[in-house]
Design an enzyme around this catalytic site. Sequence first.
Site, PDB file in Angstrom:
ATOM      1  CD  GLN A   1      10.652  -3.753   0.923  1.00  0.00           C
ATOM      2  OE1 GLN A   1      10.531  -4.219   1.861  1.00  0.00           O
ATOM      3  NE2 GLN A   1      10.724  -4.197  -0.271  1.00  0.00           N
TER       4      GLN A   1
ATOM      5  CG  HIS B   1      14.966  -0.853  -3.209  1.00  0.00           C
ATOM      6  ND1 HIS B   1      13.693  -1.485  -2.972  1.00  0.00           N
ATOM      7  CD2 HIS B   1      14.956   0.239  -2.586  1.00  0.00           C
ATOM      8  CE1 HIS B   1      12.899  -0.671  -2.218  1.00  0.00           C
ATOM      9  NE2 HIS B   1      13.950   0.441  -1.834  1.00  0.00           N
TER      10      HIS B   1
HETATM   11  P1  5GP Z   1      12.432   2.165   0.026  1.00  0.00           P
HETATM   12  O1  5GP Z   1      11.816   3.254   1.094  1.00  0.00           O
HETATM   13  O2  5GP Z   1      11.500   1.210  -0.598  1.00  0.00           O
HETATM   14  O3  5GP Z   1      13.666   1.505   0.524  1.00  0.00           O
HETATM   15  O4  5GP Z   1      12.703   3.158  -1.217  1.00  0.00           O
HETATM   16  C1  5GP Z   1      12.272   3.443  -2.333  1.00  0.00           C
HETATM   17  C2  5GP Z   1      13.175   4.132  -3.258  1.00  0.00           C
HETATM   18  O5  5GP Z   1      12.596   4.220  -4.477  1.00  0.00           O
HETATM   19  C3  5GP Z   1      12.881   5.969  -2.852  1.00  0.00           C
HETATM   20  O6  5GP Z   1      14.057   6.328  -2.775  1.00  0.00           O
HETATM   21  C4  5GP Z   1      12.125   6.437  -4.086  1.00  0.00           C
HETATM   22  O7  5GP Z   1      12.927   7.922  -4.257  1.00  0.00           O
HETATM   23  C5  5GP Z   1      12.787   5.689  -4.998  1.00  0.00           C
HETATM   24  N1  5GP Z   1      11.783   5.266  -6.243  1.00  0.00           N
HETATM   25  C6  5GP Z   1      10.434   5.499  -6.292  1.00  0.00           C
HETATM   26  N2  5GP Z   1       9.779   5.230  -7.395  1.00  0.00           N
HETATM   27  C7  5GP Z   1      10.789   5.662  -8.177  1.00  0.00           C
HETATM   28  C8  5GP Z   1      10.901   5.593  -9.731  1.00  0.00           C
HETATM   29  O8  5GP Z   1       9.877   5.706 -10.292  1.00  0.00           O
HETATM   30  N3  5GP Z   1      11.992   5.803 -10.033  1.00  0.00           N
HETATM   31  C9  5GP Z   1      13.041   5.862  -9.597  1.00  0.00           C
HETATM   32  N4  5GP Z   1      14.270   5.765 -10.127  1.00  0.00           N
HETATM   33  N5  5GP Z   1      13.272   5.808  -8.215  1.00  0.00           N
HETATM   34  C10 5GP Z   1      12.114   5.803  -7.479  1.00  0.00           C
END
Ligand code: 5GP
Length: 140
Positions: free
Chosen positions: A95, A101
Amino acid sequence: MNPYTIFADIVAGRAPSSKVYEDDDVLAFMDIRPMTPGHLLVVPKVAARSLAELDPEVGGKLFQVGQRLAAALRTSEVGCDGVNFFLADGVTAGQEVFHVHLHVIPRTPGDGFGLRGRPTSPRREDLDYLAASIRGALGD
Ligand code: 5GP
């Protein structure tokens, strides 16, 4: 702990996003760094840093909206023929944004996306031992 994340700004409309779905509880938008074309994120509007903090009813809605989006991805111009759901809960799980999400990731043959892991084949008694421990932790 600081509850701010970029997703809070997106939910509030203070930061840009390419929205695909919105209701009173949930927002879905395009991932800015997609694993595959059409990669979506489904987030609760009320920020929760982790699954432990997430209202289970809203958690259910994340999945329901994910189901609808998976169907839409298949018939949209994304044109995928498979979908993966992915949710990272905690640093060790990968994460990066601490606002729960659900990733909805369209799949096409040879797209290169996949989970890395080392499957093992434990003995039944070991599976039963951990099953009992997890049942106990459920506290039912
Ligand atoms: P995690 O690694 O926390 O599961 O995923 C975070 C996700 O958020 C990543 O796939 C990254 O590309 C996405 N993300 C990070 N910052 C932003 C943003 O400012 N806008 C959007 N639409 N996605 C984001």
